[in-house]
Design a protein around this motif. Structure first.
Motif, short mmCIF file in Angstrom:
data_model
loop_
_atom_site.label_atom_id
_atom_site.label_comp_id
_atom_site.label_asym_id
_atom_site.label_seq_id
_atom_site.Cartn_x
_atom_site.Cartn_y
_atom_site.Cartn_z
N ARG A 1 -5.77 -7.27 44.63
CA ARG A 1 -6.26 -7.78 43.35
C ARG A 1 -6.81 -6.62 42.51
NH1 ARG A 1 -11.21 -12.02 42.66
NH2 ARG A 1 -12.36 -10.12 43.18
N PHE B 1 -7.55 -10.44 35.65
CA PHE B 1 -7.24 -10.03 37.02
C PHE B 1 -5.75 -10.24 37.28
CE2 PHE B 1 -11.69 -11.34 37.05
CZ PHE B 1 -12.30 -10.28 37.69
N ILE C 1 -2.56 -9.64 40.61
CA ILE C 1 -2.14 -9.22 41.95
C ILE C 1 -1.04 -8.19 41.79
CG2 ILE C 1 -1.16 -9.95 44.14
CD1 ILE C 1 -3.95 -11.00 43.67
N LYS D 1 0.58 -14.58 39.04
CA LYS D 1 -0.17 -13.46 39.62
C LYS D 1 -1.21 -12.89 38.66
CE LYS D 1 3.37 -11.99 42.92
NZ LYS D 1 4.16 -10.85 43.43
#
Length: 256
Positions: free
Chosen positions: A162, A154, A156, A145
Motif C-alpha cells: 500500500r 492510497f 496498491i 486498487k
C-alpha cells in the motif's frame, strides 16, 4: 546563453587572457541563476502544496453523492445540501452534503458500502489537484486498487504494497515498481496422468434483503432546520433502500 557560452569557450581555448576571467565569471553567474531558479521552483511548489492543503481542510466535512436521479420537482436545499454544476440531461449532478461535525461525516462515509448495487456512489470532495491524481492513479493501477480516506489517496502497487500518493511524482514512482514474481513452488504442476474427467457442480444461492424505510423519515433528521417541502422533492426519485441505510444513525444536528 548557450551561444554566448560556445563563443566564450572558443575564446578561452585560444588562450586569450581576459576571456579566461570572463569565462569564470560567466560560469559562476550561470550556477547562481540555476540555483536561484531551483530554489524559486521549490518555493512555488511548497506554496502550491500549502494552498491545496488549506483548501482540502475546508472540504473535510463535505461528501458527494453521485447517481441520484434528478426530477422536474428537484430544488436546491439551502447552501449546505445542493447539486453541483450545470444540469445535464444525460447524467445527474452530484449532491453536496456538508456536515456540522467530522464524526458524523466519518460515520456516513464508513456506511458507503450500503450503497452497493443501488447505482448511487459516494466520494470525498477532493480538490482539483487531488482529483486529477486520483483519476490518473485509477487509470494506471486499476479502479479496485485505489481509494481515498480522510482526504488522502492510497493505492496498491504492482508489488502488492500500500502506498500514500501525494503528487504525480509519487504515482510515477509506483508505476515503475516491478511486480513481484510468483515463486515456482506456488505454480501448480501439470498432471502427467493423462486426461482427467471433470465434474460440474452448479450451486444457486438466492439472498433477498428487504428494506422498507421511508426516505422522508431517514433524510429529514439530517435536515431538521430545512422545511420538509425543500428536502422531499430532492430525494423523491431515490429508492427507499438507497439513502435510508446511510442516514439512519446520524443525529438531527449533524448537518448544518
Amino acid at each position: 546563453m548557450e551561444a554566448f557560452q560556445q563563443d566564450l569557450q572558443s575564446a578561452t581555448d585560444n588562450g586569450t587572457g581576459p576571456a579566461d576571467k570572463l569565462s569564470r565569471e560567466f560560469y559562476s553567474f550561470k550556477a547562481f541563476v540555476v540555483s536561484s531558479l531551483q530554489t524559486l521552483q521549490s518555493q512555488v511548489q511548497m506554496l502550491h502544496d500549502l494552498n491545496d492543503h488549506m483548501e482540502m481542510r475546508s472540504r473535510r466535512k463535505i461528501l458527494l453523492l453521485h447517481g441520484v436521479p434528478e426530477g422536474s420537482s428537484d430544488v436546491l436545499v439551502s447552501k449546505h445540501c445542493n447539486r453541483l454544476g450545470k444540469q445535464n440531461k444525460d447524467k445527474p449532478r452530484p449532491i453536496l452534503v456538508k456536515f456540522k461535525e467530522m464524526s458524523s461525516r466519518s460515520k456516513i462515509w464508513n456506511l458507503k458500502t450500503n450503497l452497493k448495487q443501488t447505482g448511487i456512489t459516494m466520494s470525498e470532495f477532493l480538490t482539483r489537484r487531488r482529483h486529477q491524481i486520483f483519476v490518473s492513479a485509477r487509470q494506471h493501477l486499476g479502479v479496485n486498487k485505489c481509494w481515498t480516506k480522510d482526504d488522502k489517496i492510497f493505492a496498491i502497487g504492482p508489488e502488492g504494497s500500500r502506498h500514500h500518493i501525494q503528487n504525480m511524482a509519487d504515482l510515477e514512482a509506483i508505476k515503475n515498481i516491478a511486480p513481484v514474481p510468483v515463486p515456482n513452488s506456488q505454480i501448480a504442476p501439470q498432471s502427467q496422468a493423462g486426461p482427467v474427467s471433470t465434474v460440474s457442480v452448479s450451486v444457486s444461492v438466492s439472498v433477498s434483503v428487504s428494506v422498507s424505510v421511508s426516505v422522508s423519515v431517514s433524510v429529514s433528521p439530517l435536515f431538521a432546520s430545512v422545511p420538509s417541502s425543500s428536502v422531499s422533492p430532492l430525494f423523491a426519485s431515490v429508492p427507499n433502500s438507497s439513502v435510508s441505510p446511510l442516514f439512519a444513525s446520524v443525529p438531527s444536528s449533524s448537518v448544518l
